[in-house]
Design a protein around this motif. Sequence first.
Motif, PDB file in Angstrom:
ATOM      1  N   LEU A 176       0.823  -1.215   0.000  1.00  0.00           N
ATOM      2  CA  LEU A 176       0.000   0.000   0.000  1.00  0.00           C
ATOM      3  C   LEU A 176       0.857   1.265   0.000  1.00  0.00           C
ATOM      4  CD1 LEU A 176      -2.879  -0.784   2.528  1.00  0.00           C
ATOM      5  CD2 LEU A 176      -3.136  -0.147   0.129  1.00  0.00           C
ATOM      6  N   LEU A 177       1.925   1.255   0.806  1.00  0.00           N
ATOM      7  CA  LEU A 177       2.713   2.478   0.969  1.00  0.00           C
ATOM      8  C   LEU A 177       3.830   2.621  -0.077  1.00  0.00           C
ATOM      9  CD1 LEU A 177       2.910   2.647   4.851  1.00  0.00           C
ATOM     10  CD2 LEU A 177       1.936   4.376   3.371  1.00  0.00           C
ATOM     11  N   ALA A 178       4.537   1.523  -0.324  1.00  0.00           N
ATOM     12  CA  ALA A 178       5.729   1.616  -1.184  1.00  0.00           C
ATOM     13  C   ALA A 178       5.368   1.352  -2.646  1.00  0.00           C
ATOM     14  CB  ALA A 178       6.793   0.644  -0.685  1.00  0.00           C
ATOM     15  N   ARG A 179       4.445   2.160  -3.178  1.00  0.00           N
ATOM     16  CA  ARG A 179       4.085   2.011  -4.601  1.00  0.00           C
ATOM     17  C   ARG A 179       5.098   2.732  -5.470  1.00  0.00           C
ATOM     18  NH1 ARG A 179      -2.383   2.410  -4.786  1.00  0.00           N
ATOM     19  NH2 ARG A 179      -2.776   1.405  -2.801  1.00  0.00           N
ATOM     20  N   ASP A 180       5.035   2.455  -6.760  1.00  0.00           N
ATOM     21  CA  ASP A 180       5.940   3.143  -7.684  1.00  0.00           C
ATOM     22  C   ASP A 180       5.771   4.653  -7.544  1.00  0.00           C
ATOM     23  OD1 ASP A 180       6.899   0.835  -8.597  1.00  0.00           O
ATOM     24  OD2 ASP A 180       5.724   0.788 -10.448  1.00  0.00           O
TER      25      ASP A 180
END
Length: 209
Positions: A70-74
């Motif tokens: 959820l947090l570490a998206r592109d």
Amino acid sequence: MAILEELYVIKQRDFSEKLRELTDPNVVYVTDLVTCSHKRIMRLNYPLLSFQFEPQLLIGELVHAGLQALLARDGSEWRAEVQIEERYDIDGGEVVLKGRADLVKYNDGVPETVVEIKTARMLPEGAPLEHHVMQLRIYLQLLGARRGILLYVTPDRLVEFEVEPVNVDIGALIRETVYDMRAPRYDWECRYCPFRKFCPYARKARQQQ
Ligand code: SF4
């Protein structure tokens, strides 16, 4: 193949790939510095006993993977599973300290916030727990980040605690872990330890509880 079988094969493969590192006496993990020092000895001697395939551990991994996805998206400033490695000269011998921060937020390429995720059946009494805070402070120091967040995830609670960086004498902690016997570091550790059936110190720890 059933999905559980597939999961089991994946977990076994991951474990096998880490086996060489797990049995390297020169490697110390950040988690070793904040838990029972004899666990490290047991892991070096009986590495296969540390393989666990338990629903609660899998749930913990799924929570980590979900939050990280959820947090570490592109394009985001967050990075998941940030590997940390630092070499220390301990009394003439080299020790490689290894760790993995769950989530790190970067600002202009510089680590700013480190998040450590803990899953449990319920929020531990006295949270945030001392060894979780210490683990996060070690990550903060190694990464040079200024802000730490300890995030507890339980079936009915989602609680975060801010953790300030403080100067940790990591060299002293490594020495304590490698040379001094802190077995266990906390009384409750033996209950959850995969080595308890073979550990000479487990009985003493149970009597203390
Ligand atoms: S059983 Fe207890 S004393 Fe033994 S390694 Fe595990 S935590 Fe440490």
